[in-house]
Design an enzyme around this catalytic site. Structure first.
Site, PDB file in Angstrom:
ATOM      1  N   GLY A  71       0.808  -1.213   0.000  1.00  0.00           N
ATOM      2  CA  GLY A  71       0.000   0.000   0.000  1.00  0.00           C
ATOM      3  C   GLY A  71       0.841   1.262   0.000  1.00  0.00           C
ATOM      4  N   ASN A 151      -8.650   3.411   8.141  1.00  0.00           N
ATOM      5  CA  ASN A 151      -8.054   2.281   8.857  1.00  0.00           C
ATOM      6  C   ASN A 151      -8.263   2.345  10.367  1.00  0.00           C
ATOM      7  OD1 ASN A 151      -6.175   4.456   7.928  1.00  0.00           O
ATOM      8  ND2 ASN A 151      -4.895   3.605   9.550  1.00  0.00           N
ATOM      9  N   GLN A 179      -7.873  -0.834   3.016  1.00  0.00           N
ATOM     10  CA  GLN A 179      -8.710  -1.465   4.051  1.00  0.00           C
ATOM     11  C   GLN A 179      -9.998  -2.074   3.500  1.00  0.00           C
ATOM     12  OE1 GLN A 179      -8.091  -2.083   7.250  1.00  0.00           O
ATOM     13  NE2 GLN A 179      -6.124  -1.028   7.361  1.00  0.00           N
ATOM     14  N   SER A 199      -3.295  -3.733  -0.867  1.00  0.00           N
ATOM     15  CA  SER A 199      -2.171  -4.408  -0.217  1.00  0.00           C
ATOM     16  C   SER A 199      -2.590  -5.800   0.253  1.00  0.00           C
ATOM     17  CB  SER A 199      -1.722  -3.559   0.981  1.00  0.00           C
ATOM     18  OG  SER A 199      -0.693  -4.204   1.676  1.00  0.00           O
ATOM     19  N   ALA A 200      -1.804  -6.832  -0.130  1.00  0.00           N
ATOM     20  CA  ALA A 200      -2.218  -8.223   0.117  1.00  0.00           C
ATOM     21  C   ALA A 200      -2.313  -8.587   1.599  1.00  0.00           C
ATOM     22  CB  ALA A 200      -1.240  -9.167  -0.583  1.00  0.00           C
ATOM     23  N   HIS A 201      -1.442  -7.991   2.442  1.00  0.00           N
ATOM     24  CA  HIS A 201      -1.435  -8.462   3.843  1.00  0.00           C
ATOM     25  C   HIS A 201      -2.646  -8.017   4.646  1.00  0.00           C
ATOM     26  CE1 HIS A 201      -0.034  -4.963   6.402  1.00  0.00           C
ATOM     27  NE2 HIS A 201       0.323  -4.494   5.218  1.00  0.00           N
ATOM     28  N   THR A 237      12.887  -7.058 -10.022  1.00  0.00           N
ATOM     29  CA  THR A 237      12.487  -8.443 -10.299  1.00  0.00           C
ATOM     30  C   THR A 237      11.144  -8.753  -9.644  1.00  0.00           C
ATOM     31  OG1 THR A 237      14.801  -9.062 -10.369  1.00  0.00           O
ATOM     32  CG2 THR A 237      13.224 -10.861  -9.971  1.00  0.00           C
ATOM     33  N   CYS A 325       0.952   2.156  12.667  1.00  0.00           N
ATOM     34  CA  CYS A 325       2.097   3.015  12.380  1.00  0.00           C
ATOM     35  C   CYS A 325       2.270   4.096  13.434  1.00  0.00           C
ATOM     36  CB  CYS A 325       1.935   3.663  11.017  1.00  0.00           C
ATOM     37  SG  CYS A 325       1.408   2.500   9.793  1.00  0.00           S
TER      38      CYS A 325
HETATM   39  N1  PLP Z   1      -3.143   2.703   3.542  1.00  0.00           N
HETATM   40  C1  PLP Z   1      -3.939   2.261   4.531  1.00  0.00           C
HETATM   41  C2  PLP Z   1      -5.340   2.782   4.639  1.00  0.00           C
HETATM   42  C3  PLP Z   1      -3.449   1.323   5.460  1.00  0.00           C
HETATM   43  O1  PLP Z   1      -4.236   0.889   6.438  1.00  0.00           O
HETATM   44  C4  PLP Z   1      -2.116   0.855   5.319  1.00  0.00           C
HETATM   45  C5  PLP Z   1      -1.534  -0.066   6.317  1.00  0.00           C
HETATM   46  O2  PLP Z   1      -1.748   0.040   7.499  1.00  0.00           O
HETATM   47  C6  PLP Z   1      -1.342   1.342   4.249  1.00  0.00           C
HETATM   48  C7  PLP Z   1      -1.889   2.258   3.382  1.00  0.00           C
HETATM   49  C8  PLP Z   1       0.059   0.863   4.038  1.00  0.00           C
HETATM   50  O3  PLP Z   1       0.036  -0.408   3.440  1.00  0.00           O
HETATM   51  P1  PLP Z   1       1.349  -1.340   3.470  1.00  0.00           P
HETATM   52  O4  PLP Z   1       1.482  -1.818   4.878  1.00  0.00           O
HETATM   53  O5  PLP Z   1       1.029  -2.455   2.524  1.00  0.00           O
HETATM   54  O6  PLP Z   1       2.489  -0.515   3.015  1.00  0.00           O
END
Ligand code: PLP
Length: 389
Positions: A71, A151, A179, A199-201, A237, A325
């Site tokens: 992300g 988020n 999200q 974002s996959a995770h 890569t 974060c």
């Molecule tokens: N954007 C949002 C709304 C998120 O919740 C997050 C991760 O917490 C990100 C971006 C960042 O994604 P990534 O952890 O894949 O860099």
């Protein structure tokens, strides 16, 4: 001791089926997707099949998907890429006051470089208003970036309406859907967006892999330069195993999203109803209905979120006081301040996010343990004592 994970918005476990799908790409099928020999072609096919699966999932064309490291990279690519491609056209970018740091930090950087940034306010539920967007647009505006769902507080923004306002003026619209993808339906045409990050995770895939949707014809300067992977739009890569894992995660979400949505929303609604009954003086953060099915966020007055988090951690419950974060910083969350909370109330916030493995009994356990934790902390709180005298 119990081990209850209620922090799915921070990250999700990788589904065992995702891990199984990825596994062959570490040794047996380890080729470089850019190599011309059979090893390379095998990897290339896996990457391209994954691209088709992801594109289909979000209503895009395969050539509109760029695989990224997640992300943050997707969000940074949009801000820097559009700013650089369109700087001759204009230098004004509009975003909101509640974006993730993956948007706000590059925005601040661009501001230092001379771009003009407008951070749209939100109402008490976290919603951006179309009127505010209309009023903020100038003839120098080149990009609007508003997140699909927040988020921290889970509010889902009216993206289709906001994007239409921007696009009627010929301005690119980006949404950070990190999200929402995999949790609620996301279709780039329904949303009417030009750019979308995922974002996959966040949906049971691996960490360190994501994608950026770029509508055909959108001008975007590349900033990761090197090889000509992703048609020269993102060098490096290919992370074949990660990309395969992302596609498998997409497949599982496609099959399970409806039932997972219903179940998680029912657990969420139980918490939304029962927490205020069991704990006095709490405030729901985020919109009552326009919210993610897995998000609960309350401010519990007169105590610190960090103290609650640590007390609950000792009882085997993992949750969050804000976004992952910012959890190491003492500054209150910018999102909670933006919806109008004072510093004290913002500091007492608790985010509970549910996911694929959350059980009804996890919610029972939380509802049993949280009230005494709050009572104990309030008994020690000078703020609570002052309020009661
Ligand atoms: N954007 C949002 C709304 C998120 O919740 C997050 C991760 O917490 C990100 C971006 C960042 O994604 P990534 O952890 O894949 O860099």
């Amino acid at each position: 001791m119990k081990n209850i994970y209620l922090d799915y918005a921070a990250t999700t476990p990788c589904d065992p089926q995702v891990i199984a799908a990825m596994e062959p790409y570490f040794f047996e099928k380890f080729g470089n997707a850019s190599s011309l020999h059979a090893y390379g072609q095998e990897a290339k096919k896996a990457v391209e099949d994954s691209r088709v699966a992801l594109a289909d999932f979000i209503g895009a064309k395969p050539e509109e998907i760029i695989f990224t490291s997640g992300g943050t990279e997707s969000d940074n690519s949009v801000l820097f890429g559009v700013a650089s491609a369109l700087e001759k056209k204009g230098n004004h970018i509009i975003t909101s006051a509640i974006e993730h740091h993956a948007i706000t930090e590059p925005s601040k950087f661009l501001q230092k470089k001379g771009f003009k940034l407008t951070y749209l306010p939100v109402d008490k539920d976290g919603l951006v208003s179309g009127e505010d967007l209309k009023n903020a647009i100038t003839d120098k505006t080149i990009l609007v970036s508003i997140m699909h769902a927040n988020n921290e507080i889970g509010t889902i923004e009216p993206i289709q309406k906001l994007a239409t306002i921007a696009k009627e003026k010929g301005i690119y619209f980006h949404t950070d859907a990190v999200q929402t993808v995999g949790h609620i339906p996301v279709d780039v045409n329904d949303l009417n967006v030009d750019l979308l990050s995922l974002s996959a995770h966040k949906f049971y895939g691996p960490k360190g892999v994501g994608a950026l949707y770029v509508r055909k014809g959108t001008r975007l300067e590349t900033f990761i330069r090197g090889g000509d992977q992703e048609k020269g739009r993102r060098a490096s890569t290919h992370n074949t195993s990660g990309i395969v894992g992302l596609a498998k995660a997409v497949e599982l979400c496609k099959n399970n999203m409806e039932s997972e949505f219903k179940f998680q929303a029912s657990l969420r609604d139980r918490l939304l109803k029962e927490i205020p009954i069991r704990i006095p003086e709490v405030r729901l953060n985020g919109h009552e209905n326009l919210r993610l099915p897995n998000n609960v966020n309350f401010s519990i007055r007169y105590i610190e979120g960090e103290s609650m988090l640590l007390s609950l951690d000792m009882l085997g419950i993992a949750l969050s006081t804000g976004s992952a974060c910012t959890s190491s910083s003492l500054e209150p969350s910018h999102v909670l301040l933006a919806i109008g909370l004072d510093h004290g109330t913002a500091h007492g916030s608790l985010r509970i996010t549910l996911g694929r493995w959350t059980k009804e009994s996890d919610i029972d356990y939380l509802l049993e343990k949280l009230p005494p934790v709050v009572e104990k902390l309030r008994a020690m709180s000078p703020l609570y004592e002052r309020k009661n005298t």
